[in-house]
Design a protein around this motif. Structure first.
Motif, PDB file in Angstrom:
ATOM      1  N   ALA A  18      63.480  41.584   0.743  1.00  0.00           N
ATOM      2  CA  ALA A  18      63.446  40.120   0.608  1.00  0.00           C
ATOM      3  C   ALA A  18      62.923  39.494   1.907  1.00  0.00           C
ATOM      4  CB  ALA A  18      64.848  39.590   0.290  1.00  0.00           C
ATOM      5  N   ASN A  78      74.880  34.600   1.936  1.00  0.00           N
ATOM      6  CA  ASN A  78      74.704  35.987   1.492  1.00  0.00           C
ATOM      7  C   ASN A  78      74.508  36.883   2.725  1.00  0.00           C
ATOM      8  OD1 ASN A  78      71.994  35.828   2.282  1.00  0.00           O
ATOM      9  ND2 ASN A  78      71.226  35.463   0.214  1.00  0.00           N
ATOM     10  N   GLY A  79      74.205  38.162   2.478  1.00  0.00           N
ATOM     11  CA  GLY A  79      74.116  39.113   3.585  1.00  0.00           C
ATOM     12  C   GLY A  79      73.045  38.750   4.597  1.00  0.00           C
ATOM     13  N   ILE A  97      77.520  36.602  -3.116  1.00  0.00           N
ATOM     14  CA  ILE A  97      76.448  37.597  -2.985  1.00  0.00           C
ATOM     15  C   ILE A  97      76.070  38.194  -4.324  1.00  0.00           C
ATOM     16  CG2 ILE A  97      76.781  38.177  -0.564  1.00  0.00           C
ATOM     17  CD1 ILE A  97      78.603  40.412  -1.305  1.00  0.00           C
ATOM     18  N   PHE A  98      74.831  38.633  -4.378  1.00  0.00           N
ATOM     19  CA  PHE A  98      74.284  39.204  -5.609  1.00  0.00           C
ATOM     20  C   PHE A  98      74.776  40.639  -5.788  1.00  0.00           C
ATOM     21  CE2 PHE A  98      70.565  41.026  -7.974  1.00  0.00           C
ATOM     22  CZ  PHE A  98      70.807  40.352  -9.156  1.00  0.00           C
ATOM     23  N   HIS A  99      74.657  41.437  -4.719  1.00  0.00           N
ATOM     24  CA  HIS A  99      75.080  42.840  -4.769  1.00  0.00           C
ATOM     25  C   HIS A  99      76.531  42.862  -4.275  1.00  0.00           C
ATOM     26  CE1 HIS A  99      70.799  43.856  -5.234  1.00  0.00           C
ATOM     27  NE2 HIS A  99      70.603  42.929  -4.331  1.00  0.00           N
ATOM     28  N   ARG A 143      81.815  44.251   1.235  1.00  0.00           N
ATOM     29  CA  ARG A 143      80.732  43.436   1.823  1.00  0.00           C
ATOM     30  C   ARG A 143      81.179  41.995   2.011  1.00  0.00           C
ATOM     31  NH1 ARG A 143      75.657  42.360  -0.766  1.00  0.00           N
ATOM     32  NH2 ARG A 143      74.906  41.559   1.209  1.00  0.00           N
ATOM     33  N   LEU A 177      67.934  31.408   0.979  1.00  0.00           N
ATOM     34  CA  LEU A 177      67.431  32.782   0.808  1.00  0.00           C
ATOM     35  C   LEU A 177      67.846  33.478  -0.474  1.00  0.00           C
ATOM     36  CD1 LEU A 177      66.783  32.309   3.814  1.00  0.00           C
ATOM     37  CD2 LEU A 177      67.619  34.576   4.287  1.00  0.00           C
ATOM     38  N   ASP A 187      66.301  34.057  -4.669  1.00  0.00           N
ATOM     39  CA  ASP A 187      65.473  33.628  -5.793  1.00  0.00           C
ATOM     40  C   ASP A 187      66.142  34.171  -7.036  1.00  0.00           C
ATOM     41  OD1 ASP A 187      63.620  32.696  -7.488  1.00  0.00           O
ATOM     42  OD2 ASP A 187      62.141  34.248  -7.095  1.00  0.00           O
ATOM     43  N   ASP A 237      63.812  28.426   1.685  1.00  0.00           N
ATOM     44  CA  ASP A 237      63.066  29.539   1.096  1.00  0.00           C
ATOM     45  C   ASP A 237      61.613  29.447   1.545  1.00  0.00           C
ATOM     46  OD1 ASP A 237      61.843  31.469  -0.461  1.00  0.00           O
ATOM     47  OD2 ASP A 237      62.995  30.987  -2.255  1.00  0.00           O
ATOM     48  N   LEU A 238      61.155  30.481   2.238  1.00  0.00           N
ATOM     49  CA  LEU A 238      59.764  30.467   2.710  1.00  0.00           C
ATOM     50  C   LEU A 238      58.766  30.585   1.568  1.00  0.00           C
ATOM     51  CD1 LEU A 238      60.204  32.512   5.986  1.00  0.00           C
ATOM     52  CD2 LEU A 238      58.972  30.349   5.822  1.00  0.00           C
ATOM     53  N   ASP A 248      60.847  26.939   5.290  1.00  0.00           N
ATOM     54  CA  ASP A 248      60.883  27.225   6.719  1.00  0.00           C
ATOM     55  C   ASP A 248      61.701  28.495   6.903  1.00  0.00           C
ATOM     56  OD1 ASP A 248      60.465  26.869   9.425  1.00  0.00           O
ATOM     57  OD2 ASP A 248      61.701  25.068   9.621  1.00  0.00           O
ATOM     58  N   ASN A 249      61.505  29.166   8.021  1.00  0.00           N
ATOM     59  CA  ASN A 249      62.326  30.339   8.296  1.00  0.00           C
ATOM     60  C   ASN A 249      63.752  29.878   8.590  1.00  0.00           C
ATOM     61  OD1 ASN A 249      63.475  32.765   9.392  1.00  0.00           O
ATOM     62  ND2 ASN A 249      61.367  33.457   9.676  1.00  0.00           N
ATOM     63  N   ILE A 250      64.733  30.569   8.030  1.00  0.00           N
ATOM     64  CA  ILE A 250      66.127  30.146   8.250  1.00  0.00           C
ATOM     65  C   ILE A 250      66.455  30.087   9.741  1.00  0.00           C
ATOM     66  CG2 ILE A 250      67.112  32.476   8.021  1.00  0.00           C
ATOM     67  CD1 ILE A 250      69.523  31.064   6.615  1.00  0.00           C
TER      68      ILE A 250
HETATM   69  O1  PTJ Z   1      73.343  39.630   0.113  1.00  0.00           O
HETATM   70  P1  PTJ Z   1      73.018  39.627  -1.356  1.00  0.00           P
HETATM   71  O2  PTJ Z   1      73.655  40.772  -2.093  1.00  0.00           O
HETATM   72  O3  PTJ Z   1      73.358  38.306  -2.017  1.00  0.00           O
HETATM   73  O4  PTJ Z   1      71.425  39.791  -1.505  1.00  0.00           O
HETATM   74  C1  PTJ Z   1      70.575  38.913  -0.815  1.00  0.00           C
HETATM   75  C2  PTJ Z   1      69.101  39.057  -1.233  1.00  0.00           C
HETATM   76  C3  PTJ Z   1      68.270  38.283  -0.208  1.00  0.00           C
HETATM   77  C4  PTJ Z   1      68.718  40.537  -1.207  1.00  0.00           C
HETATM   78  C5  PTJ Z   1      68.943  38.498  -2.662  1.00  0.00           C
HETATM   79  O5  PTJ Z   1      69.393  37.167  -2.712  1.00  0.00           O
HETATM   80  C6  PTJ Z   1      67.500  38.597  -3.127  1.00  0.00           C
HETATM   81  O6  PTJ Z   1      67.067  39.594  -3.696  1.00  0.00           O
HETATM   82  O7  PTJ Z   1      66.742  37.536  -2.857  1.00  0.00           O
HETATM   83  P2  PTJ Z   1      65.200  37.374  -3.315  1.00  0.00           P
HETATM   84  O8  PTJ Z   1      65.150  37.243  -4.791  1.00  0.00           O
HETATM   85  O9  PTJ Z   1      64.343  38.414  -2.692  1.00  0.00           O
HETATM   86  O10 PTJ Z   1      64.870  35.969  -2.673  1.00  0.00           O
HETATM   87  C7  PTJ Z   1      64.961  35.746  -1.286  1.00  0.00           C
HETATM   88  C8  PTJ Z   1      64.026  34.579  -0.951  1.00  0.00           C
HETATM   89  O11 PTJ Z   1      64.229  34.247   0.415  1.00  0.00           O
HETATM   90  C9  PTJ Z   1      62.538  34.959  -1.110  1.00  0.00           C
HETATM   91  O12 PTJ Z   1      61.870  33.925  -1.810  1.00  0.00           O
HETATM   92  C10 PTJ Z   1      62.026  35.056   0.347  1.00  0.00           C
HETATM   93  O13 PTJ Z   1      60.706  34.576   0.458  1.00  0.00           O
HETATM   94  C11 PTJ Z   1      62.987  34.130   1.086  1.00  0.00           C
HETATM   95  N1  PTJ Z   1      63.228  34.550   2.469  1.00  0.00           N
HETATM   96  C12 PTJ Z   1      63.410  35.797   2.951  1.00  0.00           C
HETATM   97  N2  PTJ Z   1      63.638  35.785   4.272  1.00  0.00           N
HETATM   98  C13 PTJ Z   1      63.621  34.475   4.653  1.00  0.00           C
HETATM   99  C14 PTJ Z   1      63.350  33.693   3.500  1.00  0.00           C
HETATM  100  N3  PTJ Z   1      63.284  32.345   3.549  1.00  0.00           N
HETATM  101  C15 PTJ Z   1      63.510  31.754   4.767  1.00  0.00           C
HETATM  102  N4  PTJ Z   1      63.767  32.448   5.898  1.00  0.00           N
HETATM  103  C16 PTJ Z   1      63.823  33.814   5.896  1.00  0.00           C
HETATM  104  N5  PTJ Z   1      64.076  34.479   7.021  1.00  0.00           N
END
Ligand code: PTJ
Length: 252
Positions: A35, A76-77, A102-104, A109, A159, A161, A179-180, A196-198
């Protein structure tokens, strides 16, 4: 690994290190690294700075959080590994409740993320004993706290989707996201999407909330002028313009 501050990609490498450490500590899932990679790719496209539409959205999100009766920040994580301290600062600046969602999901955790937030200064963190559910979500991310996300009027969900932002909207909540990826489902459905980046966003959110706290008129103006669809289209136009400039530079 020690990264020298002079390294041109210092910030980006530090974020990667924080996430890898987070995996070792059981805070971040391995999927979180993927992600983050997606986020980095979009960050390249925006230019790795907080662009004007992002700053506008940050002011709008700060205003929404200040105006909320019961604001909640969902963690989330990845959020805990990258921005625990800054998330706690935002929560304090706007009087928000923090909830781990959290999703997972495993209990371990949730406990570790809660521990990280508490060492970053959070006094109360919800999420460990869910006693309610987000309507329409049957996976573990649907579990939530009655005193937290379930009864919130404004929820910041950085963060992610997925279908949670839509489910929260269907429950009548105002949804804010960081969300970037301006094209993600969460970005499209939220009331305020901060592209923007978190790591750049959270410190600004805390600062803007403090700046706006006693300026009701300015908050009114910011909220009445903000339009999320227009903001997302400004982001896409920025990316398109930037790619055009880069393309012509590389041909010189
Ligand atoms: O900790 P959990 O179990 O809840 O899992 C967390 C993740 C991030 C793995 C889970 O929510 C996931 O799979 O997320 P997605 O569907 O990949 O979506 C994450 C979104 O955050 C994507 O659209 C990325 O572009 C965005 N993203 C990732 N890193 C950053 C970000 N946006 C802003 N700043 C970041 N550093």
């Amino acid at each position: 690994m020690r990264i020298p501050k002079s390294h041109p990609r210092y910030e980006s490498l530090m974020a990667r290190e924080a996430l890898v450490e987070g995996v070792k500590e059981g805070i971040v899932v391995r999927q979180g690294l993927i992600a983050h990679g997606r986020g980095e790719a979009f960050d390249y496209l925006v230019g790795e700075v907080s662009i004007e539409p992002a700053v506008e959205a940050e002011y709008a999100a700060a205003g929404r959080l200040l105006r909320a009766k019961h604001p909640v920040i969902s963690v989330n994580g990845n959020v805990a590994a990258l921005s625990a301290k800054e998330t706690v600062e935002v929560a304090k600046a706007v009087g928000a409740t923090i909830e781990v969602n959290i999703f997972h999901r495993t209990e371990e955790r949730v406990q570790r993320i809660e521990g990280r937030l508490k060492s970053a200064g959070a006094e109360v963190v919800l999420g460990l004993d869910p006693d309610a559910g987000i309507e329409g979500l049957d996976h573990p991310r649907g579990l939530c706290a009655k005193a937290g996300i379930y009864s919130a009027d404004v929820v910041l969900v950085p963060l992610e989707d997925g279908d949670r932002a839509k489910a929260l909207k269907d429950m009548g909540k105002v949804v804010l996201t960081i969300d970037l990826n301006p094209l993600s489902r969460t970005s499209r459905v939220s009331d305020v999407t901060i592209v923007d980046n978190i790591t750049r966003c959270m410190p600004k959110l805390a600062r803007f909330a403090t700046e706006l706290r006693d300026d009701d008129e300015r908050v009114d103006r910011i909220l009445s002028e903000f339009d999320n669809r227009k903001n997302l289209s400004d982001v896409l136009n920025h990316i398109a313009r930037r790619l055009g400039e880069l393309e012509s530079d590389s041909l010189d």
